[in-house]
Design an enzyme around this catalytic site. Structure first.
Site, short mmCIF file in Angstrom:
data_model
loop_
_atom_site.label_atom_id
_atom_site.label_comp_id
_atom_site.label_asym_id
_atom_site.label_seq_id
_atom_site.Cartn_x
_atom_site.Cartn_y
_atom_site.Cartn_z
N PRO A 65 0.87 -1.13 0.10
CA PRO A 65 0.00 -0.01 0.13
C PRO A 65 0.94 1.22 0.02
O PRO A 65 2.05 1.16 0.43
CB PRO A 65 -0.77 -0.11 1.22
CG PRO A 65 0.01 -1.22 2.10
CD PRO A 65 0.83 -1.92 1.18
N GLU A 66 0.32 2.47 -0.49
CA GLU A 66 0.90 3.55 -0.49
C GLU A 66 0.80 4.28 0.73
O GLU A 66 -0.01 3.87 1.48
CB GLU A 66 0.39 4.34 -1.42
CG GLU A 66 0.09 3.94 -2.86
CD GLU A 66 1.40 3.65 -3.76
OE1 GLU A 66 2.17 4.69 -3.49
OE2 GLU A 66 1.40 2.94 -4.60
N LYS A 84 4.86 4.02 5.67
CA LYS A 84 3.76 2.95 5.69
C LYS A 84 3.64 2.36 6.96
O LYS A 84 3.26 1.14 7.12
CB LYS A 84 4.36 2.17 4.76
CG LYS A 84 4.37 2.86 3.13
CD LYS A 84 4.87 1.81 2.19
CE LYS A 84 4.85 2.52 0.85
NZ LYS A 84 5.21 1.73 -0.18
N ASN A 107 4.62 1.76 -5.64
CA ASN A 107 4.42 1.70 -6.89
C ASN A 107 3.48 2.71 -7.88
O ASN A 107 3.87 3.16 -9.05
CB ASN A 107 4.39 0.22 -7.52
CG ASN A 107 4.99 -0.07 -8.85
OD1 ASN A 107 6.08 0.55 -8.85
ND2 ASN A 107 4.28 -0.56 -9.61
N ARG A 132 9.34 -4.43 -9.25
CA ARG A 132 7.93 -3.83 -9.27
C ARG A 132 7.63 -3.77 -10.70
O ARG A 132 8.33 -3.59 -11.61
CB ARG A 132 7.76 -2.62 -8.60
CG ARG A 132 7.94 -2.59 -7.21
CD ARG A 132 6.61 -3.50 -6.42
NE ARG A 132 6.80 -3.49 -4.85
CZ ARG A 132 7.47 -4.31 -4.30
NH1 ARG A 132 8.24 -5.21 -5.00
NH2 ARG A 132 7.74 -4.47 -2.80
#
Length: 269
Positions: free
Chosen positions: A2-3, A51, A167, A252
């Site tokens: 997650p961002e 995060k 990403n 990624r």
């Protein structure tokens, strides 16, 4: 993974639901911490750093969690049915009127609140830090410039440079700046613009679950190139390409428009 805005929103919701509340139930269903019972403790606050999320208690301890790829925090009313299987629950914090459940939290640490820096002290400036100022910007720029030989796509993902970019935002920042993700940092015309743009995109989406980088509320139009492999670029119509960037567990999927983002590209697969 997650961002930072996703973690920020989870922290905001947990803070509103739990702060000042005494726990009727405080289960840690993680092999390392299963013997610890938090029932009876009062939640004094919830904080996020990039995060990372910290739930703090009145005994001077904090519960650190990181969502990784599949983790999530859910809030329920007592007796409500959970949306994920009970065997995925790693934390259950229940007050008189709310139940916070942490699912698939593989990384959990119970530690003194005064020692939280042990887990996040290595990170770059948090892009969603409410106290962000020119000092934070300068430090992020210094850390980014120190990675002159790194590809900008990978440098943006490096949490030691600045905390919070995943990403999705790495992809969209590169597109909006007209940079190939494989461009070396030393060749980025204005590195400070990458920092400012990343922070702006995160802030725009920090208080809502939908993540839009285009400004559209329509999920089908929310992103410029992220998740749009093979589709036409929204600006020039060129087919969006993808390739893996990075090595091993750090690899990624990179999305980019070869016309709007000229520069280095991976060899044809």
């Amino acid at each position: 993974m997650p961002e930072g805005d996703t973690v920020h929103l989870a922290g905001k919701r947990l803070r509103a639901a739990l702060t000042g509340q005494r726990l009727r139930r405080g289960e840690l269903r993680h092999p390392r911490w299963v013997e610890h019972d938090l029932a009876g403790r009062t939640v004094t606050g919830v904080a996020t750093v990039g995060k990372h999320l910290f739930t703090r208690f009145d005994d001077g301890r904090s519960l650190h969690s990181h969502l990784r790829m599949d983790g999530a925090w859910h809030l329920y009313r007592p007796a409500m049915r959970w949306k994920r299987p009970a065997h995925q629950a790693r934390v259950v914090l229940e007050t008189d009127d709310r139940v916070a459940v942490g699912f698939a939290l593989h990384d959990l640490v119970l530690l003194p609140t005064a020692q939280e820096d042990r887990l996040v002290g290595h990170l770059g400036p948090d892009l969603l830090d409410p106290c962000w100022d020119t000092t934070h910007s300068a430090e992020a720029l210094r850390r980014l410039a120190a990675r002159a030989d790194h590809e900008i796509g990978l440098a943006l993902l490096e949490q030691r440079v600045m905390a919070g970019v995943g990403n999705l935002y790495k992809t969209e920042v590169c597109f909006l700046l007209g940079l190939s993700p494989w461009t070396p940092v030393r060749d980025v015309p204005e590195p400070s613009a990458a920092i400012s743009l990343a922070r702006d995109l995160l802030r725009r989406n920090a208080d809502r679950p939908q993540q839009s980088t285009t400004g559209s509320a329509n999920p089908a139009e929310a992103h410029w190139v992220y998740g749009r492999a093979g589709q036409p670029c929204r600006r020039c119509g060129t087919r969006i390409r993808t390739a893996m960037q990075g090595n091993g567990s750090h690899a990624r999927v990179a999305y980019w428009c070869p016309r709007c983002q000229p520069g280095p590209a991976p060899p044809p697969s």
